[in-house]
Scaffold this motif. Structure first.
Motif, mmCIF file in Angstrom:
data_model
loop_
_atom_site.group_PDB
_atom_site.id
_atom_site.type_symbol
_atom_site.label_atom_id
_atom_site.label_comp_id
_atom_site.label_asym_id
_atom_site.label_seq_id
_atom_site.Cartn_x
_atom_site.Cartn_y
_atom_site.Cartn_z
ATOM 1 N N ASP A 1 10.580 -15.344 -24.549
ATOM 2 C CA ASP A 1 12.363 -15.021 -25.327
ATOM 3 C C ASP A 1 12.189 -13.942 -26.807
ATOM 4 N N ASP B 1 22.667 -21.471 -23.199
ATOM 5 C CA ASP B 1 23.513 -20.537 -23.947
ATOM 6 C C ASP B 1 24.036 -19.478 -22.393
ATOM 7 N N GLN C 1 14.813 -11.436 -27.228
ATOM 8 C CA GLN C 1 14.967 -10.701 -28.378
ATOM 9 C C GLN C 1 15.447 -9.289 -28.810
ATOM 10 N N VAL D 1 12.103 -19.685 -18.460
ATOM 11 C CA VAL D 1 13.287 -19.493 -18.923
ATOM 12 C C VAL D 1 13.866 -20.583 -19.717
ATOM 13 N N THR E 1 16.921 -24.533 -23.206
ATOM 14 C CA THR E 1 18.110 -23.933 -24.319
ATOM 15 C C THR E 1 19.046 -22.266 -23.463
ATOM 16 N N TRP E 2 17.922 -21.315 -23.088
ATOM 17 C CA TRP E 2 18.576 -19.698 -23.371
ATOM 18 C C TRP E 2 19.200 -20.476 -21.389
ATOM 19 N N TRP F 1 23.100 -14.637 -24.794
ATOM 20 C CA TRP F 1 22.580 -14.065 -24.360
ATOM 21 C C TRP F 1 22.148 -13.011 -23.436
#
Length: 1009
Positions: free
Chosen positions: A302, A59, A306, A52, A55-56, A158
């Motif tokens: 990723d 977030d 999405q 992971v 950035t994720w 997310w």
């Protein structure tokens, strides 16, 4: 002797997210503090076993309002999470990589993964009409829920969307369960649990429909009708809508007491006297057209996330997966579609639009005909434009939950009619084009595929070749992945070649790719999907101007390019060049890496060079390169005149000046543009030297000196200055050789390599003296003095400054006089002679203002600030530093901006104003790291450590002093290094009293992070 009992097996680790987050290891349950730690382990578990990204994670923890220190805070949370996991016996569970963090755990240990796995198994059973098995599996799956997912922990971004998706899967599982239970005849038992669910989801239409049937079959028709009326009233009042057609039919059937609603034992086939099924209940076709999944699918975590998020978002019904040829668009679409098929129970349709070749591409009408055939509907004929088919398609899919995969679309027109009219059918499109115009019609989620991450590329090789084989040659495997540009198709081809020869070394193929014709090597006999062919299928349909730009850029020796260069290289107007780059980016032959800046993937760049070799004559190729070199020289000259007007020893004349400069006459804009060109300078200069234009190379070196003065990156500067010196020697120009030797010496000064600087500067001095170049000699003597002062040989430095000053005065070089006075003043500051420093710096300030040179003015102001600080004149010092900071920011002079911020921080530190000092040092630290300036970085870190010592924050002190010591290895300074060691000694003294045990443990964690 009694037999020994074997030790009991350790219980497997368990991570529970479907309720309050719990982690259990061999030593018991992990104990978390706050709500970030459980949230963090939850985010990692949701992604397990994939990595992971940071950035994720940021977030997921903070959403769109992360703290300024988010990365550092994340590192701290990771360290504490590792400790909590260690304490419960789960040592080494969290792994760090360049891209993020990975929870190394079997997904089956995470209840969310087990839940979805059991639901998928149940849906397979449902498809086979094994209702008893399906109901049991669904109950086991739903029993894993202990409340709301992530209860007690916050999830943002997310992750919040993932929790919503999980809740929707949970609700769908409940609906599947009670559908099965009703088919098994358990109507009365179902009513109570269904009504409990309705209390939570009162207006979920599928749940209402199941409850209607359960009530009706339990003899409670009145309650069923009332429930329908309640739903209809709510929909009318809140949404202005009616219940679905399926519910309306069921309502009418209940009023008519239609036998189709009665329960029929599915194990008993209907006899001759059985009533015919109602047309309203006739089963609809359920197409299952997905092709077989691509073998060895790897990575894309990723992108899969999405796609999962889109499937759970009723507001988006179209996904466009775009990317260059060979990036695995179809593989991703098919892999995800198989994984998500259970979420689209009414069927999955797949069609290849063949959009890469206009000659064989499907029309929109033909695409609709294919979809309708999958829905068991004959072609209605009608208008040639397919309008009748489109209407029938919307009607048939309106009440269905379907997945339509339109592969290889070439234009928006091919897919526009396939966009579903409802919110429960999803259209997934793959294309080499962005299909941007589709956004003007519908809400579209764009998923852009680029090369695999390094870890994903290695995982793909592991899966195809076997981890044992790649493990024997890990470095060669990593090199092979890079030589394949981490493009999935290239990796698959390379792996296939190795698989066919089990005894062949990976290093052998890697060497073959690095020394031979890579595109020739990346092909497999009998497989038409070689890289050259897939690239050609995109190139062959380009507009002529775009193809010409593509070929010209294929000859560019650098890494990135802009529209201005493209125009010069191809001999096109700036407007046409911009349009060509837009088209190339739209079909993913180039990638936009920053605003207006593009690059090739390596293999596509090789193909572009091939196209230039085949499509252009040798004379045309030579002309392209002349225009490229002229463009670089002209741009460097223009930037120098904006950034460093006093650097005027070069007069540039080019045969092909650019039609339009890529930046306005503003220092910051010119410097920002050169930031993007930094990686191109060395290959361009090398090409110029090797192809008979050494003057271009050394002149470019001279002209970009002001850029490096402002932006740092000393190691790159040394590399370029060495090339410049070699070019001047190749040109046989002694004056240029002296200038380049002086420039190389200054580059060594910037890197604090004072001995190297003195050696090179001494050689340059001899060359310029032999040529009688007294102006150049004066500058070299000034630079020698700077090197002597840097080495703390102050008396020799003062003497050398005096010689330089005398020469500048004799030559009437006012700029040289101002510069030398500033440098001499700086030497006196460092010698502790603030009184002498003020005199020289004051004269330097006046001279720089007379010249109208804000860069030199800022240098003098900075020196004056240091002199006033040494005299304890705090307000005067601060004012001078602020004045210098304003000038440096206006000029985009980030290197000296960092130095000025450090000086402001030191002034506040000496006044014991630690809060404001910390802010200045942190700003200086960020800038120095951005400019790869380890000297200023070490200064900022050391003082942050000293502030930690002063305020008793031993953890921060240890962190910053350790990092400062590491930075000093890149920018040696014995005096500063000794000071850091003294501060660490003070810290060790506090360790002896037991204060910073936590800090020492943090330091151990920092080594891992």
């Amino acid at each position: 002797m009694p037999p020994t009992r074997p030790a009991p097996a350790e219980p497997p680790p368990s991570i529970r997210l479907l309720g309050p987050i719990e982690v259990t290891g061999p030593s018991g349950q992990a104990v978390f503090t706050g709500n970030r730690q459980p949230a963090l382990v939850g985010l990692l578990a949701l992604g397990a076993p994939d990595t992971v990204s940071r950035t994720w994670l940021i977030d997921g923890l903070w959403g769109d309002q992360p703290p300024r220190t988010a990365v550092r805070t994340l590192h701290s949370h990771i360290a504490r999470l590792r400790q909590a996991l260690d304490d419960c016996g789960l040592t080494g569970l969290v792994h760090t990589s360049d891209s993020g963090y990975q929870l190394s755990i079997d997904p089956a240990a995470v209840d969310t993964h087990r839940f979805e796995h059991r639901v998928r198994q149940a849906r397979v059973a449902l498809a086979e009409r094994a209702d008893t098995t399906a109901a049991t599996q669904l109950r086991h799956a739903l029993d894993l829920w202990r409340g709301d997912a992530f209860a007690g922990a916050e999830a943002h971004g997310w992750a919040a969307g993932e929790l919503v998706r999980l809740e929707e899967v949970r609700l769908a599982a409940y609906c599947d369960l009670w559908d099965a239970e009703l088919r098994l005849g358990r109507h009365s038992a179902a009513v109570g649990e269904l009504q409990a669910l309705l209390a939570r989801y009162p207006f979920h239409e599928r749940l209402v429909g199941i409850t209607l049937l359960a009530l009706y079959r339990s003899g409670r028709t009145s309650d069923a009708l009332n429930l329908y009326h309640l739903l209809r009233a709510h929909l009318r009042e809140e949404l202005g809508a009616e219940p679905s057609a399926e519910l309306a039919v069921r309502y009418v059937q209940m009023l008519r007491r239609d036998p189709a609603l009665d329960h029929h034992d599915p194990s008993t086939p209907p006899g001759p006297s059985s009533p015919a099924p109602s047309p309203l209940s006739r089963p609809r076709p359920r197409p299952a057209e997905l092709p077989a999944p691509v073998g060895h699918f790897t990575g894309r975590g990723d992108e899969l996330a999405q796609l999962d998020a889109v499937a759970a978002d009723p507001g988006v019904r179209v996904v466009v997966i775009s990317g260059a040829a060979g990036m695995g668009k179809t593989a991703l679409a098919v892999h995800w579609s198989h994984r998500a098929a259970a979420d689209f129970p009414d069927g999955q349709v797949f069609l290849d639009l063949r959009g890469h070749d206009p000659a064989v591409a499907l029309s929109a009408a033909a695409a609709l005909e294919h979809v309708l055939a999958g829905l068991d509907q004959p072609d209605p004929g009608g208008r040639a434009d397919g309008t009748d088919r489109a209407g029938l398609y919307r009607t048939l899919t309106r009440e269905r939950r379907m997945l339509i995969v339109a592969d290889n679309a070439g234009t928006v027109a091919q897919v526009l009619a396939l966009v579903p009219a409802n919110s429960t059918t999803l259209l997934v499109v793959t294309s080499r084009h962005r299909l941007t115009a589709l956004n003007t019609h519908h809400a579209v989620k764009a998923v852009t595929l680029d090369a695999l991450r390094p870890d994903e590329a290695m995982a793909l090789l592991d899966r195809v070749l076997g981890a044992q084989r790649t493990g024997r040659e890990p470095d060669s495997a990593a090199q092979l992945a890079e030589l394949c540009d981490r493009i999935p198709l290239a990796l698959q081809i390379a792996a296939a070649k190795l698989s066919s020869r089990p005894l062949r070394d990976i290093a052998d193929l890697a060497e073959e790719l690095s020394t031979g014709e890579r595109l020739d090597e990346l092909s497999v006999e009998g497989d038409s999907r070689n890289l050259r062919a897939v690239f050609a299928s995109t190139y062959d349909v380009l507009e002529p101007v775009t193809a010409r730009v593509f070929r010209a850029l294929g000859l560019h020796p650098g890494v990135t390019f802009c529209a201005s260069l493209a125009a010069s290289a191809a001999g096109a107007t700036p407007a046409l060049a911009r349009q060509a780059l837009d088209e190339l980016a739209a079909v993913h032959l180039v990638t936009e890496v920053a605003n207006g800046r593009y690059r090739f993937h390596d293999l596509i760049g090789l193909y572009a060079r091939e196209c230039a070799q085949r499509g252009e004559s040798e004379q045309v190729r030579a002309a392209i390169m002349d225009r490229i070199l002229d463009w670089y020289l002209a741009v460097a000259d223009a930037a120098n005149k904006i950034v460093d007007r006093g650097r005027d020893r070069v007069r540039v004349t080019v045969a092909h000046p650019p039609a339009l400069l890529p930046f306005p006459a503003e220092p910051e804009r010119a410097l920002s543009f050169l930031d993007g060109e930094r990686d191109n300078l060395a290959p361009i200069m090398t090409y110029a030297i090797e192809h008979g234009r050494p003057d271009t190379a050394w002149q470019m070196t001279y002209l970009v000196t002001g850029f490096f003065d402002s932006r740092g990156h000393w190691r790159r500067r040394i590399q370029l200055c060495r090339l410049g010196l070699a070019a001047a020697q190749a040109a046989g120009d002694p004056v240029a050789e002296g200038l380049m030797g002086s420039g190389l010496g200054v580059a060594y000064l910037s890197n604090r390599s004072f001995d190297d600087a003195l050696t090179v500067l001494g050689q340059a001095l001899q060359v310029l003296q032999a040529q009688g170049d007294r102006r150049g000699e004066a500058h070299v003597r000034n630079n020698i003095a700077v090197a002597l002062a840097g080495a703390r040989r102050f008396p020799e430095a003062v003497d050398a400054y005096g010689q330089a000053l005398a020469l500048h005065l004799a030559e009437g070089n006012r700029l040289g006089v101002a510069l030398t006075l500033s440098n001499l003043g700086d030497a006196y500051v460092r010698m502790g002679r603030a009184d002498l420093a003020l005199d020289h710096l004051g004269r330097a300030l006046a001279a720089s203002r007379e010249l109208g040179n804000p860069r030199l003015e800022a240098v003098a102001l900075g020196g004056l600030g240091q002199a006033h600080r040494d005299r304890g004149e705090w307000e005067l010092a601060t004012a001078r530093f602020h004045d210098a900071l304003i000038l440096r920011r206006k000029a985009g002079d980030r290197r000296y901006e960092a130095e000025t911020l450090n000086n402001l921080g030191l002034t506040e530190y000496e006044r014991q104003r630690y809060t404001s000092a910390t802010e200045h040092f942190r700003q200086a630290l960020a800038l120095s790291r951005q400019q790869a300036d380890p000297h200023q970085e070490a200064i900022a870190l050391a003082h942050l450590g000293r502030i930690g010592l002063a305020v008793g924050d031993t953890v921060a002190a240890l962190e910053h002093l350790s990092l400062a010591l590491a930075a000093r290895e890149l920018a040696p300074d014995p005096h500063e290094t000794a000071s850091i060691h003294r501060d660490l000694g003070r810290l060790a003294g506090r360790c002896a009293s037991g204060e910073p045990a936590g800090g020492l443990r943090w330091h151990a964690d920092a080594e891992v992070l």
